[in-house]
Design a protein around this motif. Structure first.
Motif, PDB file in Angstrom:
ATOM      1  N   THR A   1       0.839  -1.204   0.000  1.00  0.00           N
ATOM      2  CA  THR A   1       0.000   0.000   0.000  1.00  0.00           C
ATOM      3  C   THR A   1       0.869   1.247   0.000  1.00  0.00           C
ATOM      4  OG1 THR A   1      -1.416  -1.282   1.438  1.00  0.00           O
ATOM      5  CG2 THR A   1      -2.010   1.028   1.119  1.00  0.00           C
TER       6      THR A   1
ATOM      7  N   GLU B   1       2.582   1.674  -3.305  1.00  0.00           N
ATOM      8  CA  GLU B   1       1.689   2.205  -4.341  1.00  0.00           C
ATOM      9  C   GLU B   1       1.427   3.700  -4.147  1.00  0.00           C
ATOM     10  OE1 GLU B   1      -1.898   0.015  -5.044  1.00  0.00           O
ATOM     11  OE2 GLU B   1      -0.802  -1.849  -5.418  1.00  0.00           O
TER      12      GLU B   1
ATOM     13  N   LYS C   1      -0.189   1.574 -13.808  1.00  0.00           N
ATOM     14  CA  LYS C   1      -1.449   2.068 -13.234  1.00  0.00           C
ATOM     15  C   LYS C   1      -2.452   2.242 -14.356  1.00  0.00           C
ATOM     16  CE  LYS C   1      -0.727   4.419  -8.877  1.00  0.00           C
ATOM     17  NZ  LYS C   1      -0.783   5.707  -8.173  1.00  0.00           N
ATOM     18  N   ASN C   2      -3.699   1.867 -14.098  1.00  0.00           N
ATOM     19  CA  ASN C   2      -4.677   2.029 -15.166  1.00  0.00           C
ATOM     20  C   ASN C   2      -5.488   3.313 -14.982  1.00  0.00           C
ATOM     21  OD1 ASN C   2      -6.646   1.517 -13.293  1.00  0.00           O
ATOM     22  ND2 ASN C   2      -7.301  -0.434 -14.171  1.00  0.00           N
TER      23      ASN C   2
ATOM     24  N   ASP D   1      -8.218   3.855 -13.876  1.00  0.00           N
ATOM     25  CA  ASP D   1      -8.935   3.965 -12.593  1.00  0.00           C
ATOM     26  C   ASP D   1      -7.967   4.139 -11.437  1.00  0.00           C
ATOM     27  OD1 ASP D   1     -11.408   3.710 -13.599  1.00  0.00           O
ATOM     28  OD2 ASP D   1     -11.547   1.538 -13.260  1.00  0.00           O
ATOM     29  N   ASN D   2      -6.695   4.343 -11.761  1.00  0.00           N
ATOM     30  CA  ASN D   2      -5.680   4.522 -10.725  1.00  0.00           C
ATOM     31  C   ASN D   2      -5.359   3.254  -9.945  1.00  0.00           C
ATOM     32  OD1 ASN D   2      -4.004   6.549 -10.233  1.00  0.00           O
ATOM     33  ND2 ASN D   2      -5.353   7.697  -8.851  1.00  0.00           N
ATOM     34  N   LYS D   3      -5.720   2.122 -10.511  1.00  0.00           N
ATOM     35  CA  LYS D   3      -5.377   0.859  -9.855  1.00  0.00           C
ATOM     36  C   LYS D   3      -4.010   0.421 -10.349  1.00  0.00           C
ATOM     37  CE  LYS D   3      -9.380  -2.004  -8.813  1.00  0.00           C
ATOM     38  NZ  LYS D   3     -10.243  -2.893  -9.581  1.00  0.00           N
TER      39      LYS D   3
ATOM     40  N   PHE E   1      -0.908  -2.411 -10.934  1.00  0.00           N
ATOM     41  CA  PHE E   1      -0.656  -3.831 -11.182  1.00  0.00           C
ATOM     42  C   PHE E   1       0.822  -4.050 -11.460  1.00  0.00           C
ATOM     43  CE2 PHE E   1      -4.768  -2.575 -12.738  1.00  0.00           C
ATOM     44  CZ  PHE E   1      -5.642  -3.575 -12.323  1.00  0.00           C
TER      45      PHE E   1
ATOM     46  N   TYR F   1      -0.905  -7.588 -14.522  1.00  0.00           N
ATOM     47  CA  TYR F   1      -1.602  -6.894 -15.600  1.00  0.00           C
ATOM     48  C   TYR F   1      -1.814  -7.822 -16.792  1.00  0.00           C
ATOM     49  CZ  TYR F   1      -3.437  -3.053 -18.264  1.00  0.00           C
ATOM     50  OH  TYR F   1      -4.296  -2.252 -18.973  1.00  0.00           O
TER      51      TYR F   1
ATOM     52  N   ASP G   1      -9.065  -2.765 -20.703  1.00  0.00           N
ATOM     53  CA  ASP G   1      -8.458  -1.941 -19.660  1.00  0.00           C
ATOM     54  C   ASP G   1      -7.443  -0.996 -20.314  1.00  0.00           C
ATOM     55  OD1 ASP G   1      -8.340  -1.933 -16.509  1.00  0.00           O
ATOM     56  OD2 ASP G   1      -6.302  -1.527 -17.242  1.00  0.00           O
TER      57      ASP G   1
END
Ligand code: ADP
Length: 629
Positions: free
Chosen positions: A362, A365, A396-397, A399-401, A403, A408, A447
């Motif tokens: 966390t 990230e 990061k995609n 949506d700000n997620k 991987f 990914y 994505d």
């Protein structure tokens, strides 16, 4: 009894060189003399701990004194001192071979000469017309001696009186170097070279403000921290200590993100603390902040070629007695030890990042946006670092997620593999500007990676090479079905004449945009797909982006921006236009297009969704739509 003699054979060559050629590096005389004083003190402490010296150590501070009136600087220590035999051996006989050849080769490089021969002491002649050594050995029954030399190869050595053991080096500063008699100048040099030496260095007395002016107190002004953080055990240190040390090194800086405390014993000795600074956007601003020390003596803060290129973005200190610090830069860069050290640091940095990634993903990230530039730079420029970093480098995609590469790949492989078995990575570099394209892709269940960093274009290029059977394409570089072709695309059933007319009709309604050209293209998409879209070829765009970042690719930089205006010939609106104009002559098409509000509206909407509708064209668009309300 006074003794006279001539210093070694080759000193005749050395003095003129020291005096004449070594201008640029004059200031290092102070570093050399103070380090000698520190060495002598450390040696005495060692003898004391071994029981070979049984006397009182007392206060062993090294003192630097300035006497402006007499034009002298004195460096005093209470270390081992020298007997007259030792002076003869260490100062008078500068024994080395093939000196002339070497001197000739390196006459412009003070550091090489000084380092190669252990001529540290002789650097004092760079700034002095005369140098005296008054010294008394710690050995019982030793007599004090005074050595004196005025820069000619002749010296004198005679008995003298000196109460305490240790050495005073007295420099009679010459005319050209009077600036070194200024307190601020010496203070500056001591701060630069001696700030972390392991023995207290005293320069005058501490001052305090009294009745509006600064006054000397009785307290010694110690200019150094004898126990800098990197020499201490990591287990004893708290985060606050590391942060405070960072602030000491770089006042007014943002807090560092992470740090690595290096402590290597084998196969070489290396200690230090490297910090990951908050690198926001500009690579160059943050370069060259690492300081290199040799046994706590400052050597340089320009470490390019010594540590791997991308590590020059880090901040902090490195300390190694194994780096041959007194030699020239080119020598350093080809030195095997230096290479080993450099590889080792790369490994440590990667290990530390992986450790943080594993222990606290966390946090990792959260800091990714700051770390990213650094890690990407490392991956792009250092193959070994790439191999390590691919485990924790994140994508990061939109949506700000975040991987990892593996995660990914798993995420997209079922859905984003095209008919030829290539995995297609879709990316956007601006969430706002490419919003509609991102949306279209997401509607298809795809994505989209957000590649909005300074080095992301290069990353896309590199990852495409590294990943097997994979392509990276920007969401707006083609229609979505073409970007990830699942089946052979449907034939466009238009005659050449129909195409020509269509092209003419739409082009006539395009506003003029500087350095921008459009080609009308036709696709048989589904009738539910958008009637019109603007795309930009991936290859050409990447070339232009890369050329903006490096020189030598001016050709691509000069080219206009080419866009495709893609018409969906299956869409009812487009179909209608095709049938309206298919029989018209070229001249009548422009008039028709001018009257046909659908064409203009389609063109404007396509431009608008691409952020390309501006100025007068935008104004006209707004007016037109207001009026039709
Ligand atoms: P290096 O320090 O590289 O050996 P220098 O020319 O600076 O070369 O010094 C030569 C030698 O003189 C030292 O190795 C040391 O033995 C002796 N020396 C120099 N300064 C001092 C000092 N302040 N106290 C005792 N010995 C000293």
């Amino acid at each position: 009894m006074e003794k006279k003699g001539t210093i070694g054979v080759t000193t005749e060559n050395i003095f003129p060189i020291i005096k004449k050629f070594l201008y640029s590096d004059h200031e290092i005389f102070l570093r050399e003399l103070v380090s000698n004083a520190v060495d002598a003190t450390q040696k005495l402490k060692t003898y004391a701990s071994l029981g070979e010296f049984k006397g009182e150590l007392g206060n062993v501070s090294v003192c630097v004194k300035l006497d402006k009136e007499n034009g002298t600087i004195t460096i005093s220590d209470k270390g081992i001192g020298m007997t007259s035999e030792e002076i003869d051996k260490y100062i008078n006989q500068i024994a080395f071979s093939s000196a002339n050849e070497f001197l000739d080769k390196y006459k412009n490089d003070a550091n090489s000469i000084i380092g190669h021969f252990g001529l540290g002491f002789y650097s004092s002649f760079m700034v002095s017309k005369k140098v005296e050594i008054i010294t008394k050995s710690f050995k019982e029954g030793s007599e004090a001696v005074k050595w004196s030399c005025d820069g000619s190869p002749e010296y004198s050595l005679e008995p003298t009186t000196k109460e305490e053991r240790g050495t005073d080096i007295i420099l009679y500063i010459d005319e050209e170097n009077k600036n070194f008699l200024e307190k601020v100048e010496i203070e500056k040099l001591l701060k630069k070279y001696c700030r972390f030496l392991p023995v207290p260095i005293v320069f005058g007395k501490k001052t305090e403000w009294k009745d509006g002016k600064s006054e000397e107190t009785d307290e010694d002004n110690i200019i150094n921290d004898t126990n800098p953080l990197w020499t201490r055990k990591p287990a004893e240190l708290k985060d606050e200590d590391y942060k405070k040390f960072y602030q000491d090194l770089y006042p007014f800086s943002d807090e560092p993100m992470f740090w690595i405390h290096l402590n290597v014993d084998y196969p070489f000795k290396l200690t230090g603390i490297l910090y990951f600074p908050q690198v926001k956007s500009n690579v160059d601003l943050n370069r060259n902040k690492i300081q290199l020390y040799s046994n706590q003596v400052f050597v340089t803060d320009s470490v390019e070629g010594i540590v791997p290129e991308f590590l020059t973005l880090m901040h902090g200190v490195l300390d190694s007695p194994d780096i041959p610090l007194n030699v020239s830069r080119s020598y350093l860069q080809s030195d095997q030890n230096v290479k080993k050290i450099s590889n080792h640091i790369t490994k440590k940095v990667a290990d530390r990042l992986e450790e943080i990634f594993k222990a606290d993903r966390t946090q990792f990230e959260e800091k990714w946006d700051n770390l990213k530039l650094f890690i990407e730079y490392g991956m792009l420029t250092d193959e070994k670092f790439y191999e390590r970093a691919r485990k924790f480098c994140l994508l990061k995609n939109s949506d700000n997620k975040a991987f990892t590469f593996e995660e990914y790949k798993t995420l997209i492989s079922a859905n984003q593999t095209d008919k030829d078995g290539n995995l297609v990575y879709l990316y956007a570099n601006n969430r706002e500007e490419q919003f509609s394209y991102i949306n279209t892709a997401r509607d298809k269940g795809y994505d989209v990676i957000l590649f909005d960093g300074q080095l992301d274009v290069h990353m896309a290029g590199m990852l495409e090479q590294k990943f097997e059977k994979s392509r990276f394409v920007r969401v707006d570089s083609d229609t979505i079905d073409n970007l990830i072709q699942k089946e052979d695309s449907k034939e466009v059933a238009l005659s050449d004449k129909q195409k020509e007319n269509l092209s003419e009709a739409f082009k006539s309604q395009l506003p003029k945009i500087d350095k921008t050209e459009f080609t009308v293209d036709y696709k048989a998409l589904s009738e539910k797909d958008q009637p019109i879209q603007i795309t930009q070829n991936e290859f050409m765009r990447r070339m232009k982006e890369m050329s903006a970042m490096q020189t030598g690719m001016g050709f691509y930089g000069e080219m206009p921006n080419n866009y495709n205006l893609v018409l969906n010939v299956e869409h009812p609106l487009v179909k209608k236009i095709i049938s309206d104009i298919e029989d018209k002559d070229k001249e009548n098409i422009d008039a028709y297009a001018g009257e046909n509000s659908n064409i203009r509206q389609l063109v404007d909407l396509a431009l608008l969704s691409n952020g390309m509708l501006k100025g007068e064209a935008l104004n006209n668009f707004i007016k037109r739509n207001m009026n039709s309300l």
